[in-house]
Design a protein around this motif. Structure first.
Motif, PDB file in Angstrom:
ATOM      1  N   PHE A  36     -29.740  -1.792  85.393  1.00 56.10           N
ATOM      2  CA  PHE A  36     -29.860  -0.358  85.184  1.00 56.10           C
ATOM      3  C   PHE A  36     -31.147  -0.161  84.391  1.00 56.10           C
ATOM      4  O   PHE A  36     -31.134   0.014  83.171  1.00 56.10           O
ATOM      5  N   SER A  37     -32.295  -0.223  85.066  1.00 57.35           N
ATOM      6  CA  SER A  37     -33.589  -0.257  84.390  1.00 57.35           C
ATOM      7  C   SER A  37     -33.919   1.037  83.646  1.00 57.35           C
ATOM      8  O   SER A  37     -34.711   1.017  82.702  1.00 57.35           O
ATOM      9  N   ALA A  38     -33.320   2.150  84.021  1.00 57.74           N
ATOM     10  CA  ALA A  38     -33.633   3.427  83.372  1.00 57.74           C
ATOM     11  C   ALA A  38     -32.839   3.647  82.082  1.00 57.74           C
ATOM     12  O   ALA A  38     -33.128   4.582  81.339  1.00 57.74           O
ATOM     13  N   LEU A  39     -31.855   2.803  81.804  1.00 58.07           N
ATOM     14  CA  LEU A  39     -31.014   3.011  80.619  1.00 58.07           C
ATOM     15  C   LEU A  39     -31.598   2.237  79.437  1.00 58.07           C
ATOM     16  O   LEU A  39     -31.260   1.088  79.191  1.00 58.07           O
ATOM     17  N   ASN A  40     -32.480   2.895  78.703  1.00 55.40           N
ATOM     18  CA  ASN A  40     -33.220   2.250  77.625  1.00 55.40           C
ATOM     19  C   ASN A  40     -32.923   2.790  76.238  1.00 55.40           C
ATOM     20  O   ASN A  40     -33.595   2.423  75.281  1.00 55.40           O
ATOM     21  N   GLU A  41     -31.953   3.659  76.097  1.00 56.74           N
ATOM     22  CA  GLU A  41     -31.665   4.253  74.789  1.00 56.74           C
ATOM     23  C   GLU A  41     -30.439   3.591  74.163  1.00 56.74           C
ATOM     24  O   GLU A  41     -30.554   2.760  73.308  1.00 56.74           O
ATOM     25  N   GLY A  42     -29.262   4.043  74.557  1.00 58.76           N
ATOM     26  CA  GLY A  42     -28.011   3.482  74.053  1.00 58.76           C
ATOM     27  C   GLY A  42     -27.554   4.161  72.789  1.00 58.76           C
ATOM     28  O   GLY A  42     -28.245   5.024  72.252  1.00 58.76           O
ATOM     29  N   PRO A  43     -26.388   3.820  72.328  1.00 55.96           N
ATOM     30  CA  PRO A  43     -25.535   2.785  72.909  1.00 55.96           C
ATOM     31  C   PRO A  43     -24.842   3.280  74.172  1.00 55.96           C
ATOM     32  O   PRO A  43     -24.695   4.480  74.396  1.00 55.96           O
ATOM     33  N   TYR A  44     -24.420   2.292  74.972  1.00 60.56           N
ATOM     34  CA  TYR A  44     -23.723   2.562  76.228  1.00 60.56           C
ATOM     35  C   TYR A  44     -22.425   1.763  76.262  1.00 60.56           C
ATOM     36  O   TYR A  44     -22.308   0.725  75.616  1.00 60.56           O
ATOM     37  N   ALA A  45     -21.494   2.234  77.055  1.00 65.71           N
ATOM     38  CA  ALA A  45     -20.264   1.489  77.318  1.00 65.71           C
ATOM     39  C   ALA A  45     -20.122   1.361  78.829  1.00 65.71           C
ATOM     40  O   ALA A  45     -20.328   2.327  79.569  1.00 65.71           O
ATOM     41  N   VAL A  46     -19.782   0.155  79.275  1.00 67.24           N
ATOM     42  CA  VAL A  46     -19.690  -0.147  80.701  1.00 67.24           C
ATOM     43  C   VAL A  46     -18.230  -0.328  81.087  1.00 67.24           C
ATOM     44  O   VAL A  46     -17.482  -1.039  80.412  1.00 67.24           O
ATOM     45  N   PHE A  47     -17.831   0.320  82.175  1.00 68.14           N
ATOM     46  CA  PHE A  47     -16.518   0.103  82.786  1.00 68.14           C
ATOM     47  C   PHE A  47     -16.765  -0.238  84.243  1.00 68.14           C
ATOM     48  O   PHE A  47     -17.627   0.353  84.894  1.00 68.14           O
ATOM     49  N   LEU A  48     -16.004  -1.197  84.751  1.00 69.60           N
ATOM     50  CA  LEU A  48     -16.153  -1.550  86.162  1.00 69.60           C
ATOM     51  C   LEU A  48     -14.814  -1.943  86.757  1.00 69.60           C
ATOM     52  O   LEU A  48     -13.867  -2.260  86.041  1.00 69.60           O
ATOM     53  N   ILE A  71     -30.359  -2.065  81.014  1.00 61.96           N
ATOM     54  CA  ILE A  71     -29.202  -2.958  80.924  1.00 61.96           C
ATOM     55  C   ILE A  71     -29.284  -3.937  82.077  1.00 61.96           C
ATOM     56  O   ILE A  71     -29.323  -3.545  83.240  1.00 61.96           O
ATOM     57  N   GLN A  72     -29.303  -5.224  81.742  1.00 60.26           N
ATOM     58  CA  GLN A  72     -29.267  -6.279  82.752  1.00 60.26           C
ATOM     59  C   GLN A  72     -27.825  -6.801  82.759  1.00 60.26           C
ATOM     60  O   GLN A  72     -27.456  -7.614  81.924  1.00 60.26           O
ATOM     61  N   LEU A  73     -27.046  -6.285  83.691  1.00 58.09           N
ATOM     62  CA  LEU A  73     -25.611  -6.536  83.727  1.00 58.09           C
ATOM     63  C   LEU A  73     -25.282  -7.773  84.545  1.00 58.09           C
ATOM     64  O   LEU A  73     -25.728  -7.921  85.680  1.00 58.09           O
ATOM     65  N   THR A  74     -24.464  -8.649  83.947  1.00 58.80           N
ATOM     66  CA  THR A  74     -23.897  -9.793  84.642  1.00 58.80           C
ATOM     67  C   THR A  74     -22.388  -9.616  84.644  1.00 58.80           C
ATOM     68  O   THR A  74     -21.782  -9.404  83.583  1.00 58.80           O
ATOM     69  N   ILE A  75     -21.799  -9.678  85.821  1.00 63.10           N
ATOM     70  CA  ILE A  75     -20.354  -9.527  85.980  1.00 63.10           C
ATOM     71  C   ILE A  75     -19.796 -10.883  86.363  1.00 63.10           C
ATOM     72  O   ILE A  75     -20.209 -11.472  87.363  1.00 63.10           O
ATOM     73  N   GLU A  76     -18.872 -11.391  85.563  1.00 66.59           N
ATOM     74  CA  GLU A  76     -18.301 -12.722  85.787  1.00 66.59           C
ATOM     75  C   GLU A  76     -16.839 -12.627  86.216  1.00 66.59           C
ATOM     76  O   GLU A  76     -16.115 -11.762  85.744  1.00 66.59           O
ATOM     77  N   ILE A  97     -21.831  -2.346  94.041  1.00 69.90           N
ATOM     78  CA  ILE A  97     -22.467  -3.630  94.294  1.00 69.90           C
ATOM     79  C   ILE A  97     -21.557  -4.441  95.206  1.00 69.90           C
ATOM     80  O   ILE A  97     -20.353  -4.549  94.949  1.00 69.90           O
ATOM     81  N   SER A  98     -22.094  -5.015  96.253  1.00 74.46           N
ATOM     82  CA  SER A  98     -21.295  -5.862  97.139  1.00 74.46           C
ATOM     83  C   SER A  98     -20.662  -6.987  96.337  1.00 74.46           C
ATOM     84  O   SER A  98     -21.350  -7.677  95.575  1.00 74.46           O
ATOM     85  N   ALA A  99     -19.365  -7.147  96.512  1.00 73.98           N
ATOM     86  CA  ALA A  99     -18.645  -8.185  95.779  1.00 73.98           C
ATOM     87  C   ALA A  99     -19.063  -9.569  96.267  1.00 73.98           C
ATOM     88  O   ALA A  99     -19.306  -9.767  97.457  1.00 73.98           O
ATOM     89  N   GLN A 100     -19.164 -10.478  95.327  1.00 72.75           N
ATOM     90  CA  GLN A 100     -19.449 -11.882  95.613  1.00 72.75           C
ATOM     91  C   GLN A 100     -18.572 -12.711  94.691  1.00 72.75           C
ATOM     92  O   GLN A 100     -18.468 -12.407  93.500  1.00 72.75           O
ATOM     93  N   THR A 101     -17.954 -13.733  95.215  1.00 72.47           N
ATOM     94  CA  THR A 101     -17.123 -14.598  94.401  1.00 72.47           C
ATOM     95  C   THR A 101     -17.933 -15.142  93.236  1.00 72.47           C
ATOM     96  O   THR A 101     -19.055 -15.605  93.417  1.00 72.47           O
ATOM     97  N   GLY A 102     -17.375 -15.057  92.045  1.00 73.03           N
ATOM     98  CA  GLY A 102     -18.026 -15.615  90.863  1.00 73.03           C
ATOM     99  C   GLY A 102     -18.823 -14.590  90.098  1.00 73.03           C
ATOM    100  O   GLY A 102     -18.272 -13.770  89.388  1.00 73.03           O
ATOM    101  N   ILE A 103     -20.148 -14.603  90.269  1.00 74.88           N
ATOM    102  CA  ILE A 103     -21.038 -13.774  89.456  1.00 74.88           C
ATOM    103  C   ILE A 103     -21.771 -12.743  90.311  1.00 74.88           C
ATOM    104  O   ILE A 103     -22.249 -13.056  91.393  1.00 74.88           O
ATOM    105  N   VAL A 104     -21.843 -11.523  89.782  1.00 73.03           N
ATOM    106  CA  VAL A 104     -22.573 -10.420  90.415  1.00 73.03           C
ATOM    107  C   VAL A 104     -23.517  -9.866  89.346  1.00 73.03           C
ATOM    108  O   VAL A 104     -23.138  -9.767  88.178  1.00 73.03           O
ATOM    109  N   ARG A 105     -24.719  -9.492  89.750  1.00 72.08           N
ATOM    110  CA  ARG A 105     -25.693  -8.937  88.793  1.00 72.08           C
ATOM    111  C   ARG A 105     -26.232  -7.589  89.279  1.00 72.08           C
ATOM    112  O   ARG A 105     -26.328  -7.349  90.470  1.00 72.08           O
TER     113      ARG A 105
END
Length: 140
Positions: free
Chosen positions: A75-87, A25-30, A64-72
């Motif tokens: 999760f390279s080991a999560l290759n199966e799925g499905p997954y649900a993300v909460f943050l 999972i290549q996560l982008t947090i906006e 992940i250290s917070a940064q104004t705007g976008i944080v990335r």
């Protein structure tokens, strides 16, 4: 040694049906509103743990250290799925989602939410490995 070529239709079928290489999972947090604290991310692979936010059974976790705007984060080991993300954006660093009554004092987000204010169930939040974007919602 002689190389044998496959007939075109068979070669095309094998190429199209081969599983795609996944990098998890290549996560982008906006929408992170400031640089204070961390963004805590939990990834679940089943409805029960996701819907109760049973962090002990999360299959992925990151601070992940917070940064104004976008944080990335990947999760390279999560290759199966499905997954649900909460943050949530843990602005004060207490590792707890702070509220006052029903009012959020810190931001939250979930995969699959059509709007940042939504609270999707596991089925709605389910994503497969690949690029996943989650927006953070803050109460005013």
């Amino acid at each position: 040694m002689k190389t044998r070529l496959l007939p075109f239709p068979l070669a095309a079928f094998l190429t199209l049906s081969a599983p795609a290489f996944s990098e998890g999972i290549q996560l982008t947090i906006e929408g992170v509103r400031n640089n204070r604290g961390n963004v805590l991310v939990l990834v679940f692979d089943n409805a029960k743990d996701y819907e109760t936010l049973n962090y002990w059974n999360a299959v992925g976790y990151a601070e992940i250290s917070a940064q104004t705007g976008i944080v990335r984060h990947n999760f390279s080991a999560l290759n199966e799925g499905p997954y649900a993300v909460f943050l949530f954006h843990d602005e004060n660093g207490d590792e707890d989602l702070n509220t006052r009554g029903n009012h959020l004092l810190e931001g939250v987000g979930g995969s699959g939410a059509p709007n940042r204010e939504d609270d999707p169930n596991f089925s709605q939040a389910s994503v497969l490995p690949g690029k996943v974007t989650v927006g953070v919602h803050y109460d005013k």
